[in-house]
Design a protein around this motif. Structure first.
Motif, mmCIF file in Angstrom:
data_model
loop_
_atom_site.group_PDB
_atom_site.id
_atom_site.type_symbol
_atom_site.label_atom_id
_atom_site.label_comp_id
_atom_site.label_asym_id
_atom_site.label_seq_id
_atom_site.Cartn_x
_atom_site.Cartn_y
_atom_site.Cartn_z
ATOM 1 N N THR A 168 47.750 74.492 50.269
ATOM 2 C CA THR A 168 48.202 74.077 48.942
ATOM 3 C C THR A 168 47.651 75.059 47.925
ATOM 4 N N PHE A 169 48.287 75.120 46.798
ATOM 5 C CA PHE A 169 47.855 76.025 45.742
ATOM 6 C C PHE A 169 47.358 75.214 44.558
ATOM 7 N N ARG A 170 46.301 75.706 43.928
ATOM 8 C CA ARG A 170 45.743 75.016 42.771
ATOM 9 C C ARG A 170 46.603 75.297 41.554
ATOM 10 N N THR A 171 46.578 74.368 40.632
ATOM 11 C CA THR A 171 47.282 74.530 39.376
ATOM 12 C C THR A 171 46.265 74.605 38.254
ATOM 13 N N SER A 172 46.628 75.240 37.157
ATOM 14 C CA SER A 172 45.703 75.312 36.026
ATOM 15 C C SER A 172 45.737 74.028 35.207
ATOM 16 N N GLU A 173 46.697 73.143 35.493
ATOM 17 C CA GLU A 173 46.804 71.875 34.787
ATOM 18 C C GLU A 173 46.889 70.722 35.784
ATOM 19 N N PRO A 174 45.777 70.435 36.471
ATOM 20 C CA PRO A 174 45.819 69.349 37.449
ATOM 21 C C PRO A 174 46.010 67.998 36.773
ATOM 22 N N GLU A 175 46.565 67.058 37.514
ATOM 23 C CA GLU A 175 46.728 65.694 37.034
ATOM 24 C C GLU A 175 45.817 64.790 37.853
ATOM 25 N N PHE A 176 45.266 63.784 37.197
ATOM 26 C CA PHE A 176 44.352 62.869 37.850
ATOM 27 C C PHE A 176 44.867 61.448 37.733
ATOM 28 N N ASP A 177 44.628 60.653 38.766
ATOM 29 C CA ASP A 177 45.000 59.242 38.760
ATOM 30 C C ASP A 177 43.805 58.413 38.311
ATOM 31 N N ILE A 178 44.082 57.323 37.623
ATOM 32 C CA ILE A 178 43.037 56.391 37.209
ATOM 33 C C ILE A 178 42.353 55.853 38.468
ATOM 34 N N ARG A 207 35.509 70.756 32.626
ATOM 35 C CA ARG A 207 36.815 71.408 32.532
ATOM 36 C C ARG A 207 37.282 71.714 33.942
ATOM 37 N N VAL A 208 38.529 71.341 34.205
ATOM 38 C CA VAL A 208 39.156 71.619 35.486
ATOM 39 C C VAL A 208 40.463 72.327 35.147
ATOM 40 N N GLY A 209 40.457 73.650 35.257
ATOM 41 C CA GLY A 209 41.606 74.420 34.789
ATOM 42 C C GLY A 209 41.735 74.232 33.289
ATOM 43 N N GLN A 210 42.920 73.864 32.841
ATOM 44 C CA GLN A 210 43.153 73.591 31.423
ATOM 45 C C GLN A 210 42.837 72.154 31.040
ATOM 46 N N SER A 211 42.529 71.330 32.023
ATOM 47 C CA SER A 211 42.241 69.915 31.772
ATOM 48 C C SER A 211 40.790 69.727 31.366
ATOM 49 N N GLN A 212 40.570 68.699 30.553
ATOM 50 C CA GLN A 212 39.212 68.399 30.101
ATOM 51 C C GLN A 212 38.945 66.910 30.296
ATOM 52 N N ALA A 261 50.096 64.620 29.183
ATOM 53 C CA ALA A 261 50.693 65.445 28.127
ATOM 54 C C ALA A 261 49.634 66.283 27.420
ATOM 55 N N GLN A 262 48.455 65.736 27.235
ATOM 56 C CA GLN A 262 47.365 66.421 26.538
ATOM 57 C C GLN A 262 46.392 67.122 27.487
ATOM 58 N N ASN A 263 46.490 66.813 28.780
ATOM 59 C CA ASN A 263 45.523 67.317 29.778
ATOM 60 C C ASN A 263 44.095 66.936 29.399
ATOM 61 N N ARG A 264 43.934 65.714 28.948
ATOM 62 C CA ARG A 264 42.627 65.204 28.537
ATOM 63 C C ARG A 264 42.421 63.827 29.143
#
Length: 90
Positions: free
Chosen positions: A12-22, A43-48, A73-76
């Motif tokens: 798999t390839f990493r993304t600069s904007e990972p998404e996380f589940d609650i 900070r994980v990529g562009q996410s904070q 949407a905000q990567n936060r």
């Protein structure tokens, strides 16, 4: 199946904007401390991810955290510190 295809199976390839589940538990490095808000961030990529219960001595440490909220949407998002895996070497 080509040799390259066999080599890349399951990769798999990493993304600069990972998404996380609650509720997801992840390992992250704590990277920032904001003195004005007294908040600690990873900070994980562009996410904070903002820690709701951490202190500034965690900056530079690798920790296990649980995601409490995340806005794709905000990567936060917000997370809580569960366990320190590796102390800072700074």
């Amino acid at each position: 199946m080509s040799l390259l295809s066999r080599f890349l199976v399951g990769a798999t390839f990493r993304t600069s904007e990972p998404e996380f589940d609650i509720g997801e538990e992840i390992e992250v490095y704590v990277t920032d401390y904001d003195e004005d808000s007294d908040k600690v961030f990873a900070r994980v990529g562009q996410s904070q991810l903002r820690f709701t219960d951490a202190t500034k001595d965690l900056v530079g440490c690798r920790v296990l955290a649980r995601v409490e909220q995340y806005d794709t949407a905000q990567n936060r998002g917000a997370a809580i510190h569960l366990e320190t895996i590796e102390q800072s070497s700074w």
